[in-house]
Motif scaffolding. Structure first.
Motif, PDB file in Angstrom:
ATOM      1  N   ALA A 157       0.832  -1.207   0.000  1.00 63.66           N
ATOM      2  CA  ALA A 157       0.000   0.000   0.000  1.00 63.66           C
ATOM      3  C   ALA A 157       0.868   1.258   0.000  1.00 63.66           C
ATOM      4  CB  ALA A 157      -0.943  -0.004   1.202  1.00 63.66           C
ATOM      5  N   VAL A 158       1.979   1.220   0.727  1.00 64.12           N
ATOM      6  CA  VAL A 158       2.886   2.372   0.745  1.00 64.12           C
ATOM      7  C   VAL A 158       3.465   2.608  -0.650  1.00 64.12           C
ATOM      8  CG1 VAL A 158       5.033   3.291   1.699  1.00 64.12           C
ATOM      9  CG2 VAL A 158       3.449   2.048   3.184  1.00 64.12           C
ATOM     10  N   ILE A 159       3.874   1.528  -1.310  1.00 64.61           N
ATOM     11  CA  ILE A 159       4.419   1.660  -2.664  1.00 64.61           C
ATOM     12  C   ILE A 159       3.345   2.160  -3.624  1.00 64.61           C
ATOM     13  CG2 ILE A 159       5.469   0.396  -4.577  1.00 64.61           C
ATOM     14  CD1 ILE A 159       6.686  -1.511  -2.521  1.00 64.61           C
ATOM     15  N   ASN A 160       2.121   1.644  -3.476  1.00 62.31           N
ATOM     16  CA  ASN A 160       1.017   2.112  -4.313  1.00 62.31           C
ATOM     17  C   ASN A 160       0.778   3.603  -4.134  1.00 62.31           C
ATOM     18  OD1 ASN A 160      -0.285   0.256  -6.098  1.00 62.31           O
ATOM     19  ND2 ASN A 160      -0.893  -0.947  -4.327  1.00 62.31           N
ATOM     20  N   ALA A 161       0.862   4.058  -2.885  1.00 59.12           N
ATOM     21  CA  ALA A 161       0.667   5.487  -2.613  1.00 59.12           C
ATOM     22  C   ALA A 161       1.668   6.319  -3.414  1.00 59.12           C
ATOM     23  CB  ALA A 161       0.809   5.761  -1.117  1.00 59.12           C
ATOM     24  N   ALA A 162       2.912   5.862  -3.444  1.00 63.44           N
ATOM     25  CA  ALA A 162       3.947   6.583  -4.194  1.00 63.44           C
ATOM     26  C   ALA A 162       3.666   6.543  -5.690  1.00 63.44           C
ATOM     27  CB  ALA A 162       5.313   5.979  -3.891  1.00 63.44           C
ATOM     28  N   GLY A 163       3.209   5.400  -6.175  1.00 66.19           N
ATOM     29  CA  GLY A 163       2.951   5.266  -7.605  1.00 66.19           C
ATOM     30  C   GLY A 163       1.852   6.181  -8.100  1.00 66.19           C
ATOM     31  N   TYR A 164       0.919   6.500  -7.236  1.00 64.66           N
ATOM     32  CA  TYR A 164      -0.208   7.350  -7.621  1.00 64.66           C
ATOM     33  C   TYR A 164      -0.123   8.738  -6.986  1.00 64.66           C
ATOM     34  CZ  TYR A 164      -2.305   3.335  -9.867  1.00 64.66           C
ATOM     35  OH  TYR A 164      -2.540   2.271 -10.712  1.00 64.66           O
ATOM     36  N   SER A 165       1.063   9.089  -6.496  1.00 70.16           N
ATOM     37  CA  SER A 165       1.305  10.437  -5.984  1.00 70.16           C
ATOM     38  C   SER A 165       1.823  11.319  -7.119  1.00 70.16           C
ATOM     39  CB  SER A 165       2.349  10.420  -4.863  1.00 70.16           C
ATOM     40  OG  SER A 165       1.839   9.778  -3.718  1.00 70.16           O
ATOM     41  N   PRO A 166       1.639  12.631  -7.001  1.00 73.87           N
ATOM     42  CA  PRO A 166       2.207  13.535  -8.021  1.00 73.87           C
ATOM     43  C   PRO A 166       3.719  13.392  -8.075  1.00 73.87           C
ATOM     44  CG  PRO A 166       0.665  14.693  -6.583  1.00 73.87           C
ATOM     45  CD  PRO A 166       0.897  13.353  -5.963  1.00 73.87           C
ATOM     46  N   LYS A 167       4.284  13.611  -9.260  1.00 69.31           N
ATOM     47  CA  LYS A 167       5.731  13.500  -9.417  1.00 69.31           C
ATOM     48  C   LYS A 167       6.436  14.532  -8.556  1.00 69.31           C
ATOM     49  CE  LYS A 167       9.392  13.396 -12.907  1.00 69.31           C
ATOM     50  NZ  LYS A 167      10.304  14.207 -12.100  1.00 69.31           N
ATOM     51  N   ASP A 168       7.396  14.066  -7.753  1.00 66.68           N
ATOM     52  CA  ASP A 168       8.151  14.976  -6.890  1.00 66.68           C
ATOM     53  C   ASP A 168       9.111  15.816  -7.722  1.00 66.68           C
ATOM     54  OD1 ASP A 168       7.231  14.044  -4.244  1.00 66.68           O
ATOM     55  OD2 ASP A 168       8.169  12.168  -4.873  1.00 66.68           O
ATOM     56  N   ASP A 169       9.302  17.069  -7.302  1.00 67.98           N
ATOM     57  CA  ASP A 169      10.252  17.939  -7.995  1.00 67.98           C
ATOM     58  C   ASP A 169      11.680  17.444  -7.838  1.00 67.98           C
ATOM     59  OD1 ASP A 169       8.223  19.604  -8.838  1.00 67.98           O
ATOM     60  OD2 ASP A 169       8.358  20.883  -7.053  1.00 67.98           O
ATOM     61  N   ASN A 170      11.915  16.773  -6.707  1.00 65.24           N
ATOM     62  CA  ASN A 170      13.287  16.317  -6.446  1.00 65.24           C
ATOM     63  C   ASN A 170      13.243  14.894  -5.940  1.00 65.24           C
ATOM     64  OD1 ASN A 170      15.933  15.937  -5.743  1.00 65.24           O
ATOM     65  ND2 ASN A 170      15.956  17.426  -4.075  1.00 65.24           N
ATOM     66  N   ASN A 171      13.724  13.963  -6.706  1.00 64.43           N
ATOM     67  CA  ASN A 171      13.760  12.579  -6.249  1.00 64.43           C
ATOM     68  C   ASN A 171      15.192  12.046  -6.179  1.00 64.43           C
ATOM     69  OD1 ASN A 171      14.425  12.129  -8.924  1.00 64.43           O
ATOM     70  ND2 ASN A 171      12.414  11.266  -9.483  1.00 64.43           N
ATOM     71  N   ASN A 172      16.109  12.938  -5.914  1.00 62.52           N
ATOM     72  CA  ASN A 172      17.509  12.541  -5.781  1.00 62.52           C
ATOM     73  C   ASN A 172      17.729  11.909  -4.412  1.00 62.52           C
ATOM     74  OD1 ASN A 172      20.242  12.234  -5.635  1.00 62.52           O
ATOM     75  ND2 ASN A 172      20.750  14.354  -6.219  1.00 62.52           N
ATOM     76  N   PRO A 173      18.094  10.625  -4.342  1.00 60.14           N
ATOM     77  CA  PRO A 173      18.258   9.955  -3.053  1.00 60.14           C
ATOM     78  C   PRO A 173      19.293  10.613  -2.156  1.00 60.14           C
ATOM     79  CG  PRO A 173      18.257   8.378  -4.875  1.00 60.14           C
ATOM     80  CD  PRO A 173      18.357   9.748  -5.474  1.00 60.14           C
ATOM     81  N   GLU A 174      20.255  11.345  -2.753  1.00 63.35           N
ATOM     82  CA  GLU A 174      21.318  11.938  -1.936  1.00 63.35           C
ATOM     83  C   GLU A 174      20.915  13.273  -1.315  1.00 63.35           C
ATOM     84  OE1 GLU A 174      24.919  10.049  -4.664  1.00 63.35           O
ATOM     85  OE2 GLU A 174      24.704  12.232  -4.413  1.00 63.35           O
ATOM     86  N   ASP A 175      19.817  13.846  -1.825  1.00 58.52           N
ATOM     87  CA  ASP A 175      19.409  15.165  -1.335  1.00 58.52           C
ATOM     88  C   ASP A 175      18.349  14.989  -0.261  1.00 58.52           C
ATOM     89  OD1 ASP A 175      19.084  17.795  -0.960  1.00 58.52           O
ATOM     90  OD2 ASP A 175      18.077  18.209  -2.864  1.00 58.52           O
ATOM     91  N   ASP A 176      18.809  14.610   0.940  1.00 59.09           N
ATOM     92  CA  ASP A 176      17.876  14.300   2.029  1.00 59.09           C
ATOM     93  C   ASP A 176      18.392  14.936   3.312  1.00 59.09           C
ATOM     94  OD1 ASP A 176      16.562  11.225   3.486  1.00 59.09           O
ATOM     95  OD2 ASP A 176      15.679  13.216   3.257  1.00 59.09           O
ATOM     96  N   ALA A 177      18.927  16.141   3.170  1.00 61.55           N
ATOM     97  CA  ALA A 177      19.641  16.777   4.278  1.00 61.55           C
ATOM     98  C   ALA A 177      18.765  16.997   5.496  1.00 61.55           C
ATOM     99  CB  ALA A 177      20.225  18.109   3.794  1.00 61.55           C
ATOM    100  N   PHE A 178      17.467  17.222   5.268  1.00 65.82           N
ATOM    101  CA  PHE A 178      16.579  17.532   6.401  1.00 65.82           C
ATOM    102  C   PHE A 178      15.774  16.320   6.857  1.00 65.82           C
ATOM    103  CE2 PHE A 178      17.248  21.505   4.093  1.00 65.82           C
ATOM    104  CZ  PHE A 178      17.693  22.321   5.118  1.00 65.82           C
ATOM    105  N   GLY A 179      16.117  15.157   6.363  1.00 64.28           N
ATOM    106  CA  GLY A 179      15.443  13.946   6.810  1.00 64.28           C
ATOM    107  C   GLY A 179      14.051  13.766   6.239  1.00 64.28           C
ATOM    108  N   VAL A 180      13.685  14.551   5.252  1.00 62.94           N
ATOM    109  CA  VAL A 180      12.368  14.437   4.629  1.00 62.94           C
ATOM    110  C   VAL A 180      12.507  13.678   3.320  1.00 62.94           C
ATOM    111  CG1 VAL A 180      10.394  15.680   3.680  1.00 62.94           C
ATOM    112  CG2 VAL A 180      11.597  16.577   5.686  1.00 62.94           C
ATOM    113  N   LYS A 181      11.862  12.523   3.222  1.00 66.71           N
ATOM    114  CA  LYS A 181      11.992  11.704   2.031  1.00 66.71           C
ATOM    115  C   LYS A 181      10.803  11.944   1.110  1.00 66.71           C
ATOM    116  CE  LYS A 181      14.557   8.092   4.386  1.00 66.71           C
ATOM    117  NZ  LYS A 181      14.355   7.161   5.460  1.00 66.71           N
ATOM    118  N   ASP A 182      11.060  11.961  -0.179  1.00 69.82           N
ATOM    119  CA  ASP A 182       9.974  12.121  -1.131  1.00 69.82           C
ATOM    120  C   ASP A 182       9.351  10.760  -1.423  1.00 69.82           C
ATOM    121  OD1 ASP A 182      11.640  10.824  -2.953  1.00 69.82           O
ATOM    122  OD2 ASP A 182      12.485  12.722  -3.657  1.00 69.82           O
TER     123      ASP A 182
END
Length: 480
Positions: free
Chosen positions: A327-352
């Protein structure tokens, strides 16, 4: 059938049907579940009523007094008399019959009999409630029909509450195992009936479902003879989920958690079972996943993390399964495209959404939380991940590498179902060369209609149902 022996001035040892005989025959008609079962049951009832009328007249002639229907034990002998069990058997036969409008017809007969002062047993109410609940969950019908079916089930349940005393009168003598606390028995029976109604609203998939189910839930909490349990709670949460309102679904979950933590449920053994479990949390996770909220992926993952933490702390009933993770993966699949999906850009601990999906997918494959068979990846997982790749990545080499990897994982797991093939076609788009390379040939890329044309190792763990095997069927909605 059963034998009655009647002695009078003209006849001896006359074998004739009694109440039990008629009831057995009527129930036999209902058990056939044929379209004409209700008609035949009503004809048998009319024969019984005519026999009762004749015997009642003969009784008066013989004994010089009226036969007492209300207190039959005061009579000189018993005569055939339609009672609650007979009427209930007739209504069941009508409700069971495979005919359009059978539940409405059974309900009309019920109201007619109640209006005449007849007493009906609990079984007929439950049968009618189950019939309406089935109609409420019939997705081939339109939303209005499903709404009306659930509403009629609610009417029957409220009618049952009103008729509670009369039902007790005709059934208490047959109840075994509850002699010392007959009230507990009836609380359980009434709760079962109301749970059927709450679940009918949950199955109806109408926008009003959450409000109506929640109203019943609140009434059950305040009604002395009703004792809501975990089934009630989960059905109410499911109703809000089906109404695409994850906020209300989570509010219901938190409401019960607060009651439990404040000690309001601890003193009642029956209510302890209302404590939310893995099903409760998974239902709310699915509610978030299917919603239109922009932060649905983060909220779905937040609740999954809560389940994992509670399970790690020793709550065995909080062990999540593959549905919660998917269900979590499904949520991501049907979520709007994130502006930034770079795995390395997670400085504030907020994951897209993309990174949350990838992390969840890795946890499934590696069984990070040692959940064993409960986390075996199925075709839904791989189809959902392909949808995530399609939604959150751009065309190019990186996307192709991820598609290849996920499809290889599906092949290794033996889970290349029609769902995976359809999503694979979708994510490949107009790149027929890539699709052909993945499937092993141009012919399969263009004309694959069944997964049985693929290597056995790819499909060995796919369920045998047609919806998983026939690629041409329109069943590619993985957002469940």
């Amino acid at each position: 059938s059963n034998n009655n022996t009647t002695n009078d001035s003209t006849t001896t040892n006359i074998i004739k049907p009694n109440n039990r005989s008629f009831t057995h025959v009527i129930r036999a008609q209902g058990n056939t579940k044929l379209s004409g079962a209700g008609d035949r049951a009503e004809r048998i009832l009319r024969s019984m009523e005519e026999m009762h009328k004749r015997e009642k007249e003969l009784y008066k002639i013989k004994f010089g007094e009226e036969y007492d229907v209300n207190e039959p034990w005061m009579n000189k002998h018993n005569i055939v008399t339609p009672d609650g069990r007979v009427y209930s058997a007739v209504i069941e036969a009508i409700c069971y019959s495979d005919r359009r409008g059978s539940c409405d017809r059974a309900g009309a007969v019920m109201r007619k009999l109640l209006g005449r002062g007849s007493k009906l047993d609990m079984r007929v109410y439950i049968t009618l409630l189950l019939g309406y609940s089935r109609l409420a969950g019939t997705y081939s019908s339109n939303p209005r029909a499903r709404f009306e079916a659930a509403g009629k089930a609610e009417e029957v349940a409220l009618m049952l509450l009103d008729e509670y005393d009369s039902i007790c009168d005709i059934e208490n003598e047959d109840i075994e195992g509850y002699e010392e606390n007959i009230e507990d028995y009836w609380k359980k029976q009434l709760t079962i009936a109301f749970n059927i109604v709450v679940n009918a609203w949950a199955r109806s998939d109408v926008i009003e479902a959450g409000i109506r189910a929640d109203s019943l839930w609140q009434r059950m909490l305040s009604e002395p003879m009703l004792q809501p349990d975990k089934i009630t709670m989960n059905a109410t949460i499911k109703s809000w989920a089906r109404a695409f309102d994850p906020v209300k679904a989570e509010e219901t979950l938190n409401f019960v958690l607060d009651l439990y933590e404040e000690g309001h449920l601890e003193d009642n053994d029956n209510n302890v079972s209302m404590k939310p479990d893995a099903i409760s949390y998974s239902t709310v996770i699915t509610a978030w996943a299917k919603s239109n909220h922009s932060d649905k992926t983060a909220n779905a993952r937040r609740l999954l993390d809560t389940m994992l933490q509670k399970h790690e702390e020793g709550e065995d009933n909080m062990k999540p399964n593959i549905i919660s993770f998917t269900a979590v993966i499904n949520a991501a699949g049907y979520s709007p495209k994130d502006d930034n999906n770079n795995p390395e850009d997670d400085a504030f601990g907020v994951k897209d959404s993309y990174n949350i999906a990838m992390e969840t997918y890795e946890e499934i494959l590696n069984d990070t939380y040692q959940l064993g068979g409960r986390l075996a990846p199925d075709s839904f997982v791989f189809a959902a991940m392909l949808k995530v790749i399609q939604t959150h990545t751009l065309k190019g080499e990186d996307r192709y590498i991820m598609i290849q990897r996920i499809f290889d994982d599906a092949c290794a797991a033996g889970q290349v179902s029609s769902l995976v093939i359809k999503q694979l076609r979708s994510v490949c788009g107009d790149d027929k060369i890539l699709l052909a390379r993945l499937l092993g040939g141009q012919e399969l890329a263009e004309h694959l209609s069944t997964i049985y044309k693929l290597p056995h190792e790819w499909i060995k763990n796919v369920p045998k149902q047609a919806k998983f095997c026939n690629v041409d069927n329109n069943n590619d909605n993985t957002n469940y």
